[in-house]
Design a protein around this motif. Sequence first.
Motif, PDB file in Angstrom:
ATOM      1  N   MET B   1       0.829  -1.205   0.000  1.00  0.00           N
ATOM      2  CA  MET B   1       0.000   0.000   0.000  1.00  0.00           C
ATOM      3  C   MET B   1       0.868   1.262   0.000  1.00  0.00           C
ATOM      4  O   MET B   1       1.946   1.267   0.564  1.00  0.00           O
ATOM      5  N   ALA B   2       0.325   2.288  -0.615  1.00  0.00           N
ATOM      6  CA  ALA B   2       1.090   3.539  -0.728  1.00  0.00           C
ATOM      7  C   ALA B   2       1.447   4.063   0.655  1.00  0.00           C
ATOM      8  O   ALA B   2       0.596   4.229   1.500  1.00  0.00           O
ATOM      9  N   GLN B   3       2.684   4.281   0.848  1.00  0.00           N
ATOM     10  CA  GLN B   3       3.081   4.811   2.139  1.00  0.00           C
ATOM     11  C   GLN B   3       4.434   5.471   2.017  1.00  0.00           C
ATOM     12  O   GLN B   3       5.413   4.835   1.679  1.00  0.00           O
ATOM     13  N   GLU B   4       4.465   6.740   2.263  1.00  0.00           N
ATOM     14  CA  GLU B   4       5.743   7.427   2.210  1.00  0.00           C
ATOM     15  C   GLU B   4       6.185   7.691   3.620  1.00  0.00           C
ATOM     16  O   GLU B   4       5.488   8.325   4.406  1.00  0.00           O
ATOM     17  N   LYS B   5       7.330   7.186   3.920  1.00  0.00           N
ATOM     18  CA  LYS B   5       7.797   7.377   5.285  1.00  0.00           C
ATOM     19  C   LYS B   5       9.255   7.811   5.219  1.00  0.00           C
ATOM     20  O   LYS B   5      10.097   7.142   4.648  1.00  0.00           O
ATOM     21  N   ILE B  43       5.721  10.047  12.097  1.00  0.00           N
ATOM     22  CA  ILE B  43       4.452  10.624  11.637  1.00  0.00           C
ATOM     23  C   ILE B  43       4.698  11.947  10.906  1.00  0.00           C
ATOM     24  O   ILE B  43       4.162  12.182   9.825  1.00  0.00           O
ATOM     25  N   TRP B  46       5.940  11.604   7.412  1.00  0.00           N
ATOM     26  CA  TRP B  46       4.854  11.238   6.494  1.00  0.00           C
ATOM     27  C   TRP B  46       3.973  12.460   6.181  1.00  0.00           C
ATOM     28  O   TRP B  46       3.559  12.670   5.052  1.00  0.00           O
ATOM     29  N   ILE B  47       3.784  13.294   7.187  1.00  0.00           N
ATOM     30  CA  ILE B  47       2.961  14.500   7.001  1.00  0.00           C
ATOM     31  C   ILE B  47       3.644  15.486   6.047  1.00  0.00           C
ATOM     32  O   ILE B  47       2.974  16.225   5.328  1.00  0.00           O
ATOM     33  N   GLN B  49       4.761  15.356   3.268  1.00  0.00           N
ATOM     34  CA  GLN B  49       4.413  15.327   1.845  1.00  0.00           C
ATOM     35  C   GLN B  49       3.447  16.466   1.488  1.00  0.00           C
ATOM     36  O   GLN B  49       3.267  16.794   0.318  1.00  0.00           O
TER      37      GLN B  49
END
Lengths: 497, 104, 488
Positions: B1-5, B43, B46-47, B49
């Motif tokens: 699943m799309a997840q940028e971390k 967190i 990720w925010i 973006q």
Amino acid sequence: MFIAPRVADEKDWIVTDTGPWEIIIGLEVHAQVASKSKLFSGSATGYGSAPNTQVSLVDAGMPGMLPVVNEFCIEQAVKTGYGLNAKINLFSRFDRKNYFYVDLPQGYQISQFEHPIVGEGEIEILPIDGDGNVGEPVTVGIERLHLEQDAGKSVHDLSPDETYVDLNRCGVALMEIVSKPDMRTPEEASAYVEKLRGIVRALGTCDGDMEKGNLRADVNVSVRRPGGELGTRCEIKNVNSMRFIRQAINFEARRHIDIIEAGGEIDQETRLFDSVKGETRTMRSKEDAHDYRYFPDPDLLPIKLEQSFVDKIKANLPEMPDVRKARFMSDYGLPEYDARILTSDKTKADFYEVVAKGRDPKIASNWTMVEFFGALNKSGLELEDSLVSADALGCLIDRILDDTISGKIAKGVFEKMFAGEGTADEIIERDGLKQVTDMGTIEAMVDKVIADNAGQAEKAKENPKLLGFFVGQVMKASQGKANPQAVNKILREKLGL
Amino acid sequence: MAQEKSKPKNGVTAKDVKKIAKLSRLHVEADRLEPIAEDLNGILGWIEQLAEVDVEGVEPMTSAVDMAAPLRADNVSDGGKRDDVLKNAPKSDDGFFVVPRSVE
Amino acid sequence: MTDLTKMTLSGALDGMAKGEFSSVELTQAHIDACKASTKLNAFITDTHDLALEQAKASDARRASGTVGKLEGAPLGIKDLFCTEGVKTTAGSKILGDFTPTYESTVSANMKADGMVMLGKLNLDEFAMGSSNETSAFGPVINPWRKDEDLVPGGSSGGSASAVAADLCLGATATDTGGSIRQPASFTGTVGIKPTYGRCSRWGTVAFASSLDQAGPIAKTVKDSAILLESMAGYDAKDSTSINADVPDWSASCGQSVKGMRIGIPKEYAIDGMPADIQALWDQGIEWMKAAGAEIVPITLPHTKYALPAYYVVAPAEASSNLARYDGMRYGLRVDGKDLTETYELTRTEGFGDEVRRRIMIGTYVLSAGYYDAYYLRAQKVRTRIVQDFENAWETCDAILTPTAPSAAFAVGRKVSDPVQMYLNDIFTVTTNLAGLPGISVPAGLDKNGLPLGLQIIGRAMDEATVFKAAAALEDAAGFKAKPEKWWV
């Protein structure tokens, strides 16, 4: 940006061994809106009720409780904005100012940060020094006026190790009026607060009662070399009388100068004024400064005022003190001094106009200012609490003008009226003070006085100054009731002057 | 699943966590400051973006309803319920809330 | 007599109207079911005695000819709604034994309509969670169990489990980022979040004020319409309440969708979407087409940024909303050596990990120096998301998407990675940011036999279209599966 272009008059500089200093002063005045209910809830705002009896679940910050804006408070803020010749913002918004304190149930104060309801304005003040000398008018800029909630009250003396909290005040609407740093002397600062007080009282938006804390000031003070770079400022919280404002500024300015001259630096901090010691002391240093995390209150929507709404308020504004003062000078022919004192407060001005109605304006002014205000001052009573009404004072003046009593007797009558002994007529009647105007009676008195002082009467021809002595004797004999003009006239005839 | 971390550019430090905890009136043990900073950075990274979005000239949205605040009449319609207000208080006395001493 | 707990709300209301059974009988059947279901941990507080009293009173009202919209129906109330005289916890320790002296507007509306309240339903602490594992009262278990305990979704996990397990005919819930729809999807129930402002927030414990909205979880689309009609309505005590009449939404259920334009947003086809969910979505498109709707491809370009924007806005508001829980006026107080320590101990012991985490994030994004980069930017992104929808409404009347990116997962599986947990709300959170109505309808089972929902999103204030489309979807899907009663 904190800009202070005006340089104080040389006479207002504080000169020390190192040279001259000037004080830069800005004020944040909190004026309680004269509303029946709170800014965001329907609980009452009265003073002196039993603890927590004027508290709703909203005020107490119960879970799920929501604020709803009081329209009357919005109107009062707009009205006051007009009184400050300020820009009314048709769009404004409530923000949350977040901090923890025992008397702040929500954990935030609802205030206005980014979009206050009133923007920039200005008022003119007349500083008066300790000897009563009136200085040049000074224009003080208004930065903004915004609405916010008051906090509750913490009581620390009911238990040695606990605080008792009463939320009755919590949520009461306040108007915070922020000035620009345009004042340079303690006298200007107190004149500014006096002026603001006059404006809000004239408008009826706040009762201006400083003793009850309904009008209080936070004072920002810094010092600099005249016209030089601004110094670091300190904020003195909650100063609640004109005298304390002047004392606090004087103390604080001296403190700054002493520190700087000793090679130190001023810490930007929040300070308290101790009115007993006449000093300020640290309340909160910069390191403890809050990060209030203002953000728009999501429980409230923006305030969007219709132009017609503010126009209606503007059209119905009462006469402002400056306008009234000008009218008192032109219509009543009063000197500037009288007009200024009388119009400094709406209740005083209203009182005067009743007294002056159909009477000599200057006599009315003298009686209002000298006798009546003097008696108020002496007794410490508020005008509203006085037992002498404007009509009653007017009747007393009428009795002077129709020669029923002399001005001197009238002063005594007034004292009795002020003590609640009755109306002028009642007291004159009761004490038999009615002036003697019957020429025959006065002549008899004059004859007796001349006879009793035959030697002096002889000398009077050479020394007309003795007339005063004879007048005094006759008045004394008549217990002050003889008509002074008649006494004068008859004496002159009899003494051959 | 799309997840940028990713680690945020200006991530929080243990010192920041201490400050945030103080502002929030939360107690954080000294040895927890680092792990919490790491957790928050996970967190915040990720925010971040959000920086990709072109928000030039865009008004911030503060409410989901596009209305003006309703205004209520100035009537005394509430209060006078001291017992309700104090009912759930951990401690109260003589009509007051009783709390730890708030001044020295 | 048939098992009364198997009935739908509308069926039960009909049955009582026809005199087939009384509210007392119906309520007793549900109380028995509740008592047998403690393994699900759906309720925090039972109010069975109160429920029976209310049922008796309801039967008496009915006998005298007074019949409310929810007359005699045994329902559950999420423990975020303040209930007068009944302990309200918000799933947190910090509220202690807090017992409100007031009733939330939503539950008061339902009481006025004749509701019987069975108890207060479990939830994620302060509604912060997507699995109901953050509750201070233990996790709720999904009745749809496969070999291991599954989460019911969150935050309205108790509401969803209770309805799915036939413990109540319907339940109230709240939705800040997906807290009604995601649990509905996980449990094979229907859940609708109406337009922001439809249901009063007065008396409901706040999480994020600009996003919170109450709605029902129910067994059918029509039941959800009946419940929402009772819950919704203008309330002068909530400044964000919309002053509009409540339409007859149940009448919309069953109306033809012929000619309705259904938008399919391409951005919702995210990378890594499980094949079962993509297939169900495709199936949903076919169903709507078959029912006469027109399918329109649309674009909602900022979808990807909705969740990160939400995780700025929601924690920011929450950090402020939760400041009132300080141990001074109600709830837990843990005494320290001074005031500051009392504040800190109270809030540290009173709040759980996830709540503390969000308070800290919220505090950070609002603090000096970070406000513009985080909070202000997120609010601007929010405007972009609204604009996306505005553009979409030019070509469609409703939008069809999956409700959640997965089926129910095992208890404990995602708790260690907050961002992974947050992604549960990826399809639901956009409507919260934009204030739009969204409904989840159970539409099928995945390869493991777990329920999956599809979401219909509508224009603001246009719940009628949402209900119409949802009922058509429900009708086409014919979802009748029920979990096995392993918990009894």
